[in-house]
Design a protein around this motif. Structure first.
Motif, mmCIF file in Angstrom:
data_model
loop_
_atom_site.group_PDB
_atom_site.id
_atom_site.type_symbol
_atom_site.label_atom_id
_atom_site.label_comp_id
_atom_site.label_asym_id
_atom_site.label_seq_id
_atom_site.Cartn_x
_atom_site.Cartn_y
_atom_site.Cartn_z
ATOM 1 N N TYR A 96 -105.054 -15.636 7.893
ATOM 2 C CA TYR A 96 -103.851 -15.605 8.739
ATOM 3 C C TYR A 96 -102.584 -15.575 7.884
ATOM 4 O O TYR A 96 -101.658 -14.801 8.180
ATOM 5 C CB TYR A 96 -103.834 -16.824 9.665
ATOM 6 N N ARG A 97 -102.553 -16.398 6.858
ATOM 7 C CA ARG A 97 -101.336 -16.502 6.045
ATOM 8 C C ARG A 97 -101.071 -15.213 5.266
ATOM 9 O O ARG A 97 -99.930 -14.760 5.181
ATOM 10 C CB ARG A 97 -101.459 -17.687 5.083
ATOM 11 N N TRP A 98 -102.117 -14.630 4.705
ATOM 12 C CA TRP A 98 -101.935 -13.477 3.821
ATOM 13 C C TRP A 98 -101.945 -12.135 4.568
ATOM 14 O O TRP A 98 -101.354 -11.181 4.096
ATOM 15 C CB TRP A 98 -103.021 -13.469 2.752
ATOM 16 N N LYS A 99 -102.607 -12.076 5.736
ATOM 17 C CA LYS A 99 -102.772 -10.790 6.402
ATOM 18 C C LYS A 99 -102.099 -10.695 7.769
ATOM 19 O O LYS A 99 -101.721 -9.590 8.177
ATOM 20 C CB LYS A 99 -104.270 -10.495 6.573
ATOM 21 N N LEU A 100 -101.957 -11.794 8.469
ATOM 22 C CA LEU A 100 -101.484 -11.728 9.853
ATOM 23 C C LEU A 100 -100.079 -12.267 10.065
ATOM 24 O O LEU A 100 -99.325 -11.722 10.877
ATOM 25 C CB LEU A 100 -102.447 -12.494 10.779
ATOM 26 N N LYS A 101 -99.712 -13.319 9.355
ATOM 27 C CA LYS A 101 -98.491 -14.046 9.681
ATOM 28 C C LYS A 101 -97.248 -13.167 9.573
ATOM 29 O O LYS A 101 -96.445 -13.101 10.517
ATOM 30 C CB LYS A 101 -98.352 -15.260 8.759
ATOM 31 N N GLU A 102 -97.070 -12.501 8.438
ATOM 32 C CA GLU A 102 -95.838 -11.730 8.234
ATOM 33 C C GLU A 102 -95.703 -10.568 9.218
ATOM 34 O O GLU A 102 -94.647 -10.425 9.873
ATOM 35 C CB GLU A 102 -95.767 -11.222 6.793
ATOM 36 N N PRO A 103 -96.726 -9.689 9.368
ATOM 37 C CA PRO A 103 -96.548 -8.590 10.332
ATOM 38 C C PRO A 103 -96.383 -9.062 11.768
ATOM 39 O O PRO A 103 -95.582 -8.489 12.518
ATOM 40 C CB PRO A 103 -97.829 -7.761 10.157
ATOM 41 N N ILE A 104 -97.102 -10.124 12.170
ATOM 42 C CA ILE A 104 -96.947 -10.620 13.538
ATOM 43 C C ILE A 104 -95.538 -11.166 13.746
ATOM 44 O O ILE A 104 -94.899 -10.924 14.776
ATOM 45 C CB ILE A 104 -98.011 -11.694 13.838
ATOM 46 N N THR A 105 -95.028 -11.891 12.748
ATOM 47 C CA THR A 105 -93.662 -12.421 12.848
ATOM 48 C C THR A 105 -92.645 -11.288 12.952
ATOM 49 O O THR A 105 -91.712 -11.334 13.769
ATOM 50 C CB THR A 105 -93.344 -13.302 11.630
ATOM 51 N N LEU A 106 -92.826 -10.249 12.135
ATOM 52 C CA LEU A 106 -91.902 -9.106 12.175
ATOM 53 C C LEU A 106 -91.965 -8.387 13.512
ATOM 54 O O LEU A 106 -90.929 -8.010 14.075
ATOM 55 C CB LEU A 106 -92.236 -8.139 11.035
ATOM 56 N N LEU A 107 -93.173 -8.195 14.030
ATOM 57 C CA LEU A 107 -93.308 -7.501 15.315
ATOM 58 C C LEU A 107 -92.701 -8.310 16.450
ATOM 59 O O LEU A 107 -92.034 -7.755 17.336
ATOM 60 C CB LEU A 107 -94.785 -7.221 15.587
ATOM 61 N N LEU A 108 -92.922 -9.624 16.453
ATOM 62 C CA LEU A 108 -92.333 -10.461 17.495
ATOM 63 C C LEU A 108 -90.808 -10.462 17.420
ATOM 64 O O LEU A 108 -90.118 -10.365 18.441
ATOM 65 C CB LEU A 108 -92.871 -11.895 17.380
ATOM 66 N N GLU A 109 -90.281 -10.546 16.188
ATOM 67 C CA GLU A 109 -88.827 -10.533 16.030
ATOM 68 C C GLU A 109 -88.246 -9.177 16.435
ATOM 69 O O GLU A 109 -87.197 -9.101 17.091
ATOM 70 C CB GLU A 109 -88.466 -10.844 14.574
ATOM 71 N N GLY A 110 -88.941 -8.098 16.036
ATOM 72 C CA GLY A 110 -88.472 -6.774 16.429
ATOM 73 C C GLY A 110 -88.505 -6.585 17.938
ATOM 74 O O GLY A 110 -87.574 -6.014 18.524
ATOM 75 N N THR A 111 -89.564 -7.072 18.586
ATOM 76 C CA THR A 111 -89.654 -6.975 20.046
ATOM 77 C C THR A 111 -88.530 -7.766 20.714
ATOM 78 O O THR A 111 -87.920 -7.297 21.689
ATOM 79 C CB THR A 111 -91.018 -7.493 20.519
ATOM 80 N N ARG A 112 -88.249 -8.948 20.183
ATOM 81 C CA ARG A 112 -87.171 -9.768 20.756
ATOM 82 C C ARG A 112 -85.827 -9.061 20.640
ATOM 83 O O ARG A 112 -85.032 -9.049 21.593
ATOM 84 C CB ARG A 112 -87.109 -11.112 20.039
ATOM 85 N N ARG A 113 -85.568 -8.432 19.489
ATOM 86 C CA ARG A 113 -84.279 -7.768 19.299
ATOM 87 C C ARG A 113 -84.165 -6.515 20.172
ATOM 88 O O ARG A 113 -83.076 -6.213 20.684
ATOM 89 C CB ARG A 113 -84.093 -7.424 17.822
ATOM 90 N N ILE A 114 -85.278 -5.805 20.348
ATOM 91 C CA ILE A 114 -85.224 -4.630 21.220
ATOM 92 C C ILE A 114 -84.991 -5.061 22.671
ATOM 93 O O ILE A 114 -84.240 -4.416 23.417
ATOM 94 C CB ILE A 114 -86.518 -3.806 21.076
ATOM 95 N N GLN A 115 -85.634 -6.160 23.084
ATOM 96 C CA GLN A 115 -85.393 -6.674 24.439
ATOM 97 C C GLN A 115 -83.943 -7.076 24.634
ATOM 98 O O GLN A 115 -83.410 -7.000 25.741
ATOM 99 C CB GLN A 115 -86.311 -7.862 24.719
ATOM 100 N N ALA A 116 -83.284 -7.485 23.532
ATOM 101 C CA ALA A 116 -81.862 -7.845 23.597
ATOM 102 C C ALA A 116 -80.959 -6.627 23.383
ATOM 103 O O ALA A 116 -79.763 -6.770 23.149
ATOM 104 C CB ALA A 116 -81.547 -8.913 22.552
#
Length: 369
Positions: A96-116
């Motif tokens: 999770y730390r090496w493969k999932l955390k960073e891309p998931i965080t980026l995608l969630l942040e990008g989705t939040r900004r697009i929704q805004a």
């Protein structure tokens, strides 16, 4: 670490799981060996039978030693259970730390900004695995959304300017029509008032038709197909012959090759630019067709008075000037600019070094909007 970041999710998961289990087995074996080594220091009881058959009683462990030995056996056995479970948990946490955390965080942040409704950001390249590819696709989607929003904003602003120009230019003919109606009410047989009514009604009709044609251009789809450049050059020669029969014309272009363009859009732009140049040229028109990488350009140069400074600074505007004003300004240049933008290019206006005006239309032959 970099090789693990670029590894596919499945391979990385199996690799981390294997390493976690391998480390767990090694630790469990080490614990088992240690427990056995400690237990071997205490007496086990029983008897010892010698070679000659002699039976010798062995020391009997005390109750405390017996409980300790049993505890060591239990700890050794628990190690074979707890260490693999811990190894799997550690492998999952590292995955999770090496493969999932960073891309998931980026995608969630990008989705939040697009929704805004915030598209002014960029997703960095994370890795070459599946989630990295999803992040790259998300970034391409963001760029396309930003491009579409900017295009919609540009069209909205252009439509506002168009409506303002349209309303401004309608004010005068409407005023004249009102005055003519009052004159007709006072003198019904006034022929001059009737002529004014007819002329200004036709003028309003022309304005309305121009507005409708611009809206149709904005909604026109771009349909591309391969067109030989020799065909385009022959069509330019024919268009120049029809629109500028009294002028000396020179048409230059490649002798071979083809371009993936919307043929109808190209011909409309060519007719507008050649017709505009023919109205203001003194004796000569030079038409040049060129293909460089993914851009097809059409240049029309005349030997007339050249473009006015205001037009060069602000670009062509609808209803900005009439042909009677004696300058290069009208709907032809404006609609040509719109069509070039729809085809992924643009329209550039400049004056030649030795005089005359030069209009250069560029069409992108791949990735049209």
């Amino acid at each position: 670490m970099e090789r693990l970041r670029d590894m596919s999710l499945r391979r990385a998961f199996f690799l981390l799981t294997f390493c976690g289990l391998l480390a767990a087995v090694a630790l469990a074996a080490l614990l088992w060996t240690g427990c056995k080594a400690v237990a071997s220091q205490y007496p086990l009881g029983g008897v010892s039978i010698g070679v000659d058959g002699t039976i010798t009683p062995l020391p009997t462990p005390s109750p405390e030693q017996l409980r300790l030995t049993q505890a060591l056996d239990i700890v050794g056995l628990l190690g074979w259970v707890l260490f693999p479970v811990t190894g799997l948990a550690a492998a999952g946490a590292l995955f999770y730390r090496w493969k999932l955390k960073e891309p998931i965080t980026l995608l969630l942040e990008g989705t939040r900004r697009i929704q805004a409704h915030d598209l002014d950001f960029a997703l960095p390249a994370v890795s070459a695995d599946e989630l990295g590819q999803i992040c790259a696709a998300f970034e391409r989607m963001r760029r396309e959304l930003l491009k579409s929003n900017r295009e919609l904003w540009r069209q909205g602003e252009e439509r506002k300017r168009l409506n303002a120009a349209f309303a401004h230019d309608l004010r005068n003919p409407v005023t004249v029509l009102k005055g003519s109606v009052k004159l007709l009410q006072q003198a019904p047989a006034d022929p001059q008032a009737l002529d004014r009514l007819e002329n200004y009604t036709a003028r309003i009709e022309q304005y309305v038709e121009a507005m409708s044609s611009i809206q149709r251009l904005e909604q026109m789809p771009v349909r591309t197909a391969a067109v030989p450049l020799t065909v385009l050059r022959r069509e330019l020669e024919e268009t120049a012959r029809l629109l500028a029969p009294a002028l000396e014309t020179a048409v230059r272009g490649p002798d071979g090759g083809a371009a993936e363009i919307d043929h109808g859009i190209f011909l409309t732009i060519a007719e507008n630019l050649i017709g505009n140049g023919a109205r203001f040229a003194r004796s000569r028109l030079e038409i040049t067709l060129a293909l460089e990488e993914d851009v097809l350009s059409l240049s029309v140069a005349d030997d007339g008075p050249g473009f006015p400074d205001q037009l060069l600074k602000s670009g062509p505007k609808p209803f900005g000037k009439t042909e009677e004003s004696g300058v290069h300004f009208g709907m032809g240049l404006y609609t040509s600019g719109l069509l070039c933008q729809k085809h992924g290019g643009g329209l550039r206006l400049e004056n030649g070094a030795s005089g005359g005006a030069v209009a250069i239309a560029s069409l992108r032959i791949s990735g049209c909007s």
